[in-house]
Design a protein around this motif. Structure first.
Motif, short mmCIF file in Angstrom:
data_model
loop_
_atom_site.label_atom_id
_atom_site.label_comp_id
_atom_site.label_asym_id
_atom_site.label_seq_id
_atom_site.Cartn_x
_atom_site.Cartn_y
_atom_site.Cartn_z
N TYR A 33 -36.89 0.82 -8.08
CA TYR A 33 -37.45 1.36 -9.32
C TYR A 33 -37.57 2.89 -9.21
CZ TYR A 33 -39.07 -3.47 -9.16
OH TYR A 33 -39.12 -4.84 -9.03
N TYR A 35 -39.96 5.84 -11.13
CA TYR A 35 -41.07 6.14 -12.03
C TYR A 35 -41.26 7.66 -12.11
CZ TYR A 35 -42.70 1.30 -11.24
OH TYR A 35 -42.80 -0.06 -11.14
N LEU A 45 -42.08 3.77 -16.04
CA LEU A 45 -40.81 3.33 -15.46
C LEU A 45 -39.64 4.00 -16.18
CD1 LEU A 45 -39.50 1.34 -13.43
CD2 LEU A 45 -39.45 -0.32 -15.29
N TYR A 48 -34.73 0.75 -13.51
CA TYR A 48 -34.90 -0.14 -12.38
C TYR A 48 -33.58 -0.86 -12.10
CZ TYR A 48 -35.37 -3.96 -15.77
OH TYR A 48 -35.15 -4.85 -16.79
N ALA A 50 -32.71 -4.57 -10.57
CA ALA A 50 -33.24 -5.85 -10.11
C ALA A 50 -32.51 -6.35 -8.87
CB ALA A 50 -33.16 -6.89 -11.22
N LYS A 57 -32.64 -0.02 -18.19
CA LYS A 57 -33.55 1.01 -18.65
C LYS A 57 -34.99 0.52 -18.61
CE LYS A 57 -30.18 3.04 -21.82
NZ LYS A 57 -29.85 3.35 -23.23
N GLY A 97 -38.41 -8.73 -7.04
CA GLY A 97 -38.66 -8.42 -8.44
C GLY A 97 -39.44 -9.51 -9.13
N ALA A 98 -40.06 -10.39 -8.38
CA ALA A 98 -40.83 -11.47 -8.99
C ALA A 98 -42.19 -10.96 -9.47
CB ALA A 98 -41.04 -12.59 -7.97
N GLY A 99 -42.85 -11.77 -10.28
CA GLY A 99 -44.11 -11.35 -10.87
C GLY A 99 -45.23 -11.14 -9.87
N THR A 100 -45.12 -11.69 -8.68
CA THR A 100 -46.20 -11.54 -7.70
C THR A 100 -45.86 -10.54 -6.61
OG1 THR A 100 -45.28 -13.38 -6.45
CG2 THR A 100 -47.00 -13.90 -8.05
N ASP A 101 -44.68 -9.93 -6.69
CA ASP A 101 -44.23 -9.04 -5.62
C ASP A 101 -45.05 -7.77 -5.54
OD1 ASP A 101 -40.57 -9.37 -5.41
OD2 ASP A 101 -42.23 -10.63 -4.70
N THR A 102 -45.24 -7.28 -4.33
CA THR A 102 -45.81 -5.96 -4.11
C THR A 102 -44.69 -4.93 -4.14
OG1 THR A 102 -47.58 -6.83 -2.72
CG2 THR A 102 -47.01 -4.51 -2.41
N GLN A 103 -44.93 -3.82 -4.81
CA GLN A 103 -43.98 -2.71 -4.77
C GLN A 103 -44.42 -1.71 -3.72
OE1 GLN A 103 -42.75 -0.97 -8.49
NE2 GLN A 103 -42.55 -2.98 -9.46
N PHE A 105 -43.93 2.19 -2.36
CA PHE A 105 -43.58 3.47 -2.95
C PHE A 105 -43.21 4.50 -1.90
CE2 PHE A 105 -44.67 3.23 -7.47
CZ PHE A 105 -45.30 1.99 -7.50
N TYR B 36 -53.57 -0.19 -7.11
CA TYR B 36 -52.89 0.72 -6.19
C TYR B 36 -53.76 1.96 -6.00
CZ TYR B 36 -48.42 -1.76 -6.22
OH TYR B 36 -47.42 -2.70 -6.05
N ILE B 93 -48.03 -7.06 -13.73
CA ILE B 93 -46.66 -7.53 -13.92
C ILE B 93 -46.75 -8.80 -14.75
CG2 ILE B 93 -44.56 -8.44 -12.86
CD1 ILE B 93 -45.14 -6.85 -10.39
N THR B 99 -38.08 -9.15 -12.98
CA THR B 99 -37.67 -7.79 -12.66
C THR B 99 -38.76 -7.02 -11.93
OG1 THR B 99 -38.48 -6.99 -14.78
CG2 THR B 99 -36.17 -7.68 -14.68
#
Lengths: 114, 114
Positions: A33, A35, A45, A48, A50, A57, A97-103, A105, B36, B93, B99
């Motif tokens: 991603y 940002y 954002l 990204y 996936a 976009k 890229g799942a809904g529970t994933d930690t990003q 940075f 975060y 999310i 994504t």
């Protein structure tokens, strides 16, 4: 593990110049991603990816392009910089890229466009 | 659409004071919720998360409970330290996301004085 790395850390451009911000991750993540962070607006954002080979976009894509070069690298290009693109840019990655994933940075690139 | 609203900052506290940073959200379905933290000059790092209603996320003495009935995810800490001075971002999310697109609040700056 270095995690997510970004180059450069700082950059000053003149209006109309172009540049590419580089991002790489060594966690074997599928999703990446870009940002931008502006005062009082949180992070928004830009684009990204996936998975390798795909890009889409985000909320504020105008004036930017991206390339997912391989699974590790995701670059952001400003073709003709404008003062409105003065900001701090963060790259991030996540496993699926799942809904529970930690990003995770990177440290950010502070860009000033004069 | 999805959105996150945080309390306005900056928040200034004395060391050992109790901290609450309010966060409310608007989302369809069942989002995952995140806090975060951004320390000065650094990128963002995950503080805690909760992926379903009534879950409590906790880390480093911070806690937040996913309250679906009030659409809230308030951050709390019983006794803050000077080292907690940072910017805190609430984010979500969408639960059906494939994504991993994060929606951020605007951030709340916390300053803790000795």
């Amino acid at each position: 593990n270095a995690g997510v790395t970004q180059t450069p850390k700082f950059q000053v451009l003149k209006t109309g110049q172009s540049m590419t911000l580089q991002c790489a991750q060594d966690m074997n993540h599928n999703s990446m991603y870009w940002y931008r962070q502006d005062p009082g607006m949180g992070l928004r954002l830009i684009y990204y990816s996936a998975s390798e080979g795909t890009t889409d976009k985000g909320e504020v894509p105008n004036g930017y392009n991206v390339s997912r070069l391989n699974k590790r690298e995701f670059s952001l290009r400003l073709e003709s910089a404008a003062p409105s693109q003065t900001s701090v840019y963060f790259c991030a990655s996540s496993e699926q890229g799942a809904g529970t994933d930690t990003q995770y940075f990177g440290p950010g690139t502070r860009l000033t466009v004069l | 659409g999805n959105s996150v609203t945080q309390m306005e900052g900056p928040v200034t506290l004395s060391e050992e004071a109790f901290l609450t940073i309010n966060c409310t959200y608007t989302a369809t379905g069942y989002p995952s919720l995140f806090w975060y933290v951004q320390y000065p000059g650094e990128g963002l790092q995950l503080l805690l998360k909760a992926t379903k209603a009534d879950d409590k996320g906790s880390n480093k003495g911070f806690e937040a409970t996913y309250r679906k009935e009030t659409t809230s995810f308030h951050l709390e800490k019983g006794s803050v330290q000077v080292s907690d001075s940072a910017v805190y971002f609430c984010a979500l999310i969408n639960g059906s996301s494939n994504t991993g697109k994060l929606i951020f609040g605007q951030g709340t700056t916390l300053q803790v004085k000795p």
